[in-house]
Write a protein that holds these residues in place. Structure first.
Motif, mmCIF file in Angstrom:
data_model
loop_
_atom_site.group_PDB
_atom_site.id
_atom_site.type_symbol
_atom_site.label_atom_id
_atom_site.label_comp_id
_atom_site.label_asym_id
_atom_site.label_seq_id
_atom_site.Cartn_x
_atom_site.Cartn_y
_atom_site.Cartn_z
ATOM 1 N N THR A 162 15.585 -26.282 95.477
ATOM 2 C CA THR A 162 15.339 -26.066 96.891
ATOM 3 C C THR A 162 15.004 -24.599 97.118
ATOM 4 O OG1 THR A 162 16.279 -26.259 99.113
ATOM 5 C CG2 THR A 162 17.790 -25.693 97.356
ATOM 6 N N SER A 163 14.341 -24.318 98.224
ATOM 7 C CA SER A 163 14.011 -22.920 98.514
ATOM 8 C C SER A 163 15.126 -22.223 99.286
ATOM 9 C CB SER A 163 12.710 -22.856 99.320
ATOM 10 O OG SER A 163 12.897 -23.512 100.563
ATOM 11 N N GLN A 164 16.106 -22.987 99.797
ATOM 12 C CA GLN A 164 17.199 -22.393 100.553
ATOM 13 C C GLN A 164 18.260 -21.796 99.636
ATOM 14 O OE1 GLN A 164 16.400 -25.708 101.747
ATOM 15 N NE2 GLN A 164 15.221 -24.957 103.468
ATOM 16 N N VAL A 165 18.976 -20.818 100.182
ATOM 17 C CA VAL A 165 20.091 -20.200 99.488
ATOM 18 C C VAL A 165 21.361 -20.814 100.062
ATOM 19 C CG1 VAL A 165 21.281 -18.028 99.028
ATOM 20 C CG2 VAL A 165 18.797 -18.079 99.175
ATOM 21 N N HIS A 166 22.284 -21.192 99.179
ATOM 22 C CA HIS A 166 23.501 -21.863 99.614
ATOM 23 C C HIS A 166 24.741 -21.072 99.216
ATOM 24 C CE1 HIS A 166 20.685 -25.272 99.495
ATOM 25 N NE2 HIS A 166 21.454 -25.807 100.423
ATOM 26 N N ALA A 167 25.750 -21.136 100.075
ATOM 27 C CA ALA A 167 27.098 -20.716 99.698
ATOM 28 C C ALA A 167 27.748 -21.974 99.134
ATOM 29 C CB ALA A 167 27.870 -20.209 100.902
ATOM 30 N N VAL A 168 28.241 -21.887 97.910
ATOM 31 C CA VAL A 168 28.776 -23.060 97.221
ATOM 32 C C VAL A 168 30.292 -23.086 97.359
ATOM 33 C CG1 VAL A 168 28.885 -24.289 95.027
ATOM 34 C CG2 VAL A 168 26.858 -22.945 95.589
ATOM 35 N N ASN A 169 30.808 -24.187 97.883
ATOM 36 C CA ASN A 169 32.254 -24.407 97.942
ATOM 37 C C ASN A 169 32.643 -25.102 96.642
ATOM 38 O OD1 ASN A 169 32.501 -23.407 100.607
ATOM 39 N ND2 ASN A 169 31.752 -25.358 101.387
ATOM 40 N N LEU A 170 33.122 -24.323 95.688
ATOM 41 C CA LEU A 170 33.467 -24.854 94.372
ATOM 42 C C LEU A 170 34.893 -25.384 94.357
ATOM 43 C CD1 LEU A 170 32.052 -22.311 91.768
ATOM 44 C CD2 LEU A 170 31.462 -24.700 91.990
ATOM 45 N N ASN A 171 35.070 -26.538 93.758
ATOM 46 C CA ASN A 171 36.389 -27.107 93.538
ATOM 47 C C ASN A 171 36.483 -27.396 92.044
ATOM 48 O OD1 ASN A 171 38.677 -28.692 93.269
ATOM 49 N ND2 ASN A 171 38.324 -29.802 95.175
ATOM 50 N N ILE A 172 37.200 -26.530 91.329
ATOM 51 C CA ILE A 172 37.336 -26.678 89.883
ATOM 52 C C ILE A 172 38.757 -27.128 89.585
ATOM 53 C CG2 ILE A 172 37.130 -25.540 87.642
ATOM 54 C CD1 ILE A 172 35.334 -23.455 89.100
ATOM 55 N N ASP A 173 38.913 -28.414 89.313
ATOM 56 C CA ASP A 173 40.231 -29.007 89.036
ATOM 57 C C ASP A 173 41.250 -28.642 90.117
ATOM 58 O OD1 ASP A 173 39.285 -30.243 86.749
ATOM 59 O OD2 ASP A 173 39.921 -28.609 85.429
ATOM 60 N N GLY A 174 40.852 -28.707 91.378
ATOM 61 C CA GLY A 174 41.769 -28.441 92.485
ATOM 62 C C GLY A 174 41.770 -27.013 92.996
ATOM 63 N N ALA A 175 41.279 -26.060 92.228
ATOM 64 C CA ALA A 175 41.205 -24.659 92.671
ATOM 65 C C ALA A 175 39.885 -24.460 93.421
ATOM 66 C CB ALA A 175 41.285 -23.718 91.488
ATOM 67 N N GLU A 176 39.977 -24.023 94.673
ATOM 68 C CA GLU A 176 38.783 -23.873 95.495
ATOM 69 C C GLU A 176 38.415 -22.410 95.693
ATOM 70 O OE1 GLU A 176 39.187 -26.013 99.140
ATOM 71 O OE2 GLU A 176 39.504 -27.917 98.114
ATOM 72 N N CYS A 177 37.098 -22.145 95.764
ATOM 73 C CA CYS A 177 36.600 -20.794 96.038
ATOM 74 C C CYS A 177 35.164 -20.891 96.535
ATOM 75 C CB CYS A 177 36.694 -19.911 94.800
ATOM 76 S SG CYS A 177 35.582 -20.394 93.484
ATOM 77 N N LYS A 178 34.670 -19.781 97.080
ATOM 78 C CA LYS A 178 33.275 -19.690 97.516
ATOM 79 C C LYS A 178 32.491 -18.902 96.478
ATOM 80 C CE LYS A 178 33.023 -20.385 102.399
ATOM 81 N NZ LYS A 178 32.538 -21.730 102.287
ATOM 82 N N ALA A 179 31.256 -19.324 96.236
ATOM 83 C CA ALA A 179 30.426 -18.658 95.244
ATOM 84 C C ALA A 179 28.954 -18.828 95.606
ATOM 85 C CB ALA A 179 30.688 -19.237 93.861
ATOM 86 N N ILE A 180 28.118 -18.030 94.960
ATOM 87 C CA ILE A 180 26.677 -18.191 95.044
ATOM 88 C C ILE A 180 26.138 -18.270 93.621
ATOM 89 C CG2 ILE A 180 26.367 -17.023 97.260
ATOM 90 C CD1 ILE A 180 25.529 -14.529 95.705
ATOM 91 N N ILE A 181 24.938 -18.798 93.485
ATOM 92 C CA ILE A 181 24.323 -18.869 92.161
ATOM 93 C C ILE A 181 23.845 -17.478 91.778
ATOM 94 C CG2 ILE A 181 22.397 -19.771 90.816
ATOM 95 C CD1 ILE A 181 22.615 -22.331 92.383
#
Length: 187
Positions: free
Chosen positions: A54-73
């Protein structure tokens, strides 16, 4: 900036052979980097398709085995032959600290030079900006209506609320080039 929810699972094995096996099973090896920590995990290739292509930039809400954080590519790696997605690096960020990302540019308006017979040329696809993730738009709108025939618009002429443009000020965003028809009219 749009948000994208993504689930992942920590991975224990590292190396080429382990990554190759993961990709064969429809998983993409990933790293989460930030704040002095690094986490290796995997995501399903089918889940990241709408995030990557996609051409849009996203803030990714990551959930890694229950641990959540915000990230970008931060970086994508593709295979050299079939351009298959090989690896994704995510950059973890704090919601209250500014981040630096590349945002697509969209030209708006009808340039004066085009009315005179010139051709509008977009020189850059995206600009690097810095700001809080909530202030970063999906795309940067650039008004080109003031560009005359043979003139250009630099980054120095742009400004956006609550955003700092990191791209060098001398970079040309767009310009109007003279065409044969416009040169013939000028004679």
């Amino acid at each position: 900036m749009r948000e994208f929810n993504l689930n992942g699972a920590k991975r224990t094995e590292a190396g080429k052979k382990a990554a190759k096996n993961l990709r064969a099973n429809g998983l993409i090896p990933c790293n989460l980097i930030g704040k002095g920590e690094a986490v290796s995990f995997t995501v399903k290739a089918t889940e990241v398709r709408n995030l990557i292509y996609t051409s849009q930039v996203h803030a990714v809400n990551l959930n890694i085995d229950g641990a959540e954080c915000k990230a970008i590519i931060k970086e994508l790696q593709f295979g050299p032959v079939n351009e298959e997605l090989y690896h994704i690096d995510f950059l973890k960020f704090d919601e209250n600290e500014p981040i630096t990302v590349k945002i697509p540019v969209k030209l708006e308006g009808h340039a004066e030079g085009v009315k005179a017979g010139g051709k509008l040329v977009k020189q850059v696809r995206d600009l690097t900006v810095k700001g809080l993730w909530t202030n970063i738009p999906e795309r940067l709108l650039v008004d080109v209506s003031s560009i005359n025939l043979g003139k250009t618009l630099n980054v120095a002429a742009l400004s956006y609320d609550n955003l700092e443009i990191v791209t060098p000020k001398s970079v040309i965003v767009a310009g109007v080039k003279a065409t044969r028809a416009s040169r013939a009219q000028g004679k």
